[in-house]
Write an enzyme that holds these catalytic residues in place. Structure first.
Site, short mmCIF file in Angstrom:
data_model
loop_
_atom_site.label_atom_id
_atom_site.label_comp_id
_atom_site.label_asym_id
_atom_site.label_seq_id
_atom_site.Cartn_x
_atom_site.Cartn_y
_atom_site.Cartn_z
N ASP A 70 -3.01 -1.65 10.30
CA ASP A 70 -3.08 -1.64 8.81
C ASP A 70 -3.73 -2.85 8.19
O ASP A 70 -4.24 -3.04 6.91
CB ASP A 70 -1.52 -1.70 8.51
N LYS A 80 1.00 -1.18 -0.20
CA LYS A 80 0.58 -0.21 0.27
C LYS A 80 1.08 0.99 0.07
O LYS A 80 1.83 1.21 0.88
CB LYS A 80 -0.94 0.43 1.10
#
Ligand code: C5P
Length: 314
Positions: A143, A8
């Site tokens: 996350d 990401k």
């Protein structure tokens, strides 16, 4: 079962002063990118055992690895929900092919953990769905829940509250991978030290990017931002962890400044570093920037839904 585990980018990251639990309330726009690890899962006859191997010898493949912890935690959650232990029925052999740099702020470990949850939900035929997996994911790391969703989301709370939004029209990035591993907890500690917060300090940003003094967790109009051309979007993006990461690693600040000069546009850091990036409207422009870049540079695509969910490697 063989699955891709994408990295990401924190396209935008605002960080407030820490809550009493020590974690920092965040507002971040995260996008999956076309940089992947690959994970392979197989059942074995060794009941209760998880054997993790990796092609990168620097990776610890013991019980502390987030992949192994994810498997054990999902098994425990299923038992808590009244189901039989899947790990007692059969063991697991998991192999990790590592391509996402470690300590690069690209979420490799968190992505591996989320991919493990998605894979085992299928392999173990528990089919519990995303809400069940998200609870386990949030315990593994801030996350991790992001990776259970689509490719573009706004994340709040400590990062675990995920709300999908439109992906950016500026769909290409040049990543600069400095080959430095930044220690996330230390970057947050440095952030606290640099803010020297007082007891009653309001959650106000000193670098208010939306014009004037604003609460740094106030949300911009994401649908507006998603439509902007890359140069206009880049000028709005912020990463509040940059000053802290640069204080710990001045070389990173120099790299950012050099990169901004050579490509003639803003360069941001992802997460707690060390990856630096700039967004572009086309692959050609991103490729051109990477040619001018320093150290190892790669072009990646943002938010291509063909990689969604647990689709096998093409
Ligand atoms: O949740 P995760 O294990 O990924 O967090 C790693 C470290 O990053 C935490 O131990 C904490 O020091 C810091 N962190 C934080 N606030 C957040 C997320 C992470 O302080 N919202």
């Amino acid at each position: 079962m063989r699955l891709l585990s994408p990295a990401k980018l924190n396209v935008h990251l605002r960080v407030a002063r820490p809550s009493p639990d020590g974690f920092h309330p965040l507002l971040t726009w995260m996008c999956k990118i076309s940089l992947f690890d690959t994970l392979t899962f197989e059942r074995t006859n060794a009941s209760g055992r998880i054997v993790l191997t990796a092609d990168d010898p620097s990776l610890a493949c013991d019980e502390g690895n987030l992949i192994v912890r994810a498997a054990r935690m999902l098994d425990a959650a299923l038992r808590d929900a009244g189901e039989a232990s899947r790990l007692e029925e059969s063991g697991l052999a998991i192999h990790l092919q590592k391509r996402i740099p470690i300590g690069g702020g690209l979420g490799g470990g968190s992505s591996n953990a989320a991919t493990t949850l998605l894979a085992l939900d299928q392999l173990w035929e528990s089919r519990r769905g995303r809400d069940f997996l998200a609870e386990v994911a949030a315990k593994l790391g801030s996350d991790v829940p992001f990776f259970l969703h689509g490719s573009s989301s706004v994340c709040t709370g400590r990062g675990e509250v995920v709300r999908p939004i439109a992906p950016p029209a500026a769909g290409w990035a040049c990543l600069c991978l400095p080959g430095l591993a930044m220690p996330t907890p230390q970057v947050y500690r440095q952030f606290d030290a640099m803010r020297s917060p007082t007891e009653n300090e309001p959650l106000v940003s000193r670098t208010g990017s939306y014009g004037g003094e604003t609460n740094c967790l106030d949300e911009p109009d994401w649908s507006d931002w998603a439509m902007l051309p890359a140069d206009q979007l880049m000028s709005k993006l912020v990463n509040d962890l940059e000053p802290a990461a640069f204080a710990l690693c001045p070389e990173l600040r120099e790299m950012q400044a050099k990169l901004e000069r050579s490509i003639g546009r803003p360069v941001r850091m992802s997460g707690s570093g060390s990856t630096l990036f700039s967004l572009f409207d086309s692959e050609d422009e991103a490729t051109q920037a990477c040619r001018l870049g320093i150290r190892k540079s790669v072009v990646v695509r943002l938010c291509d839904d063909r990689w969604e969910g647990t689709s096998p490697e093409p």
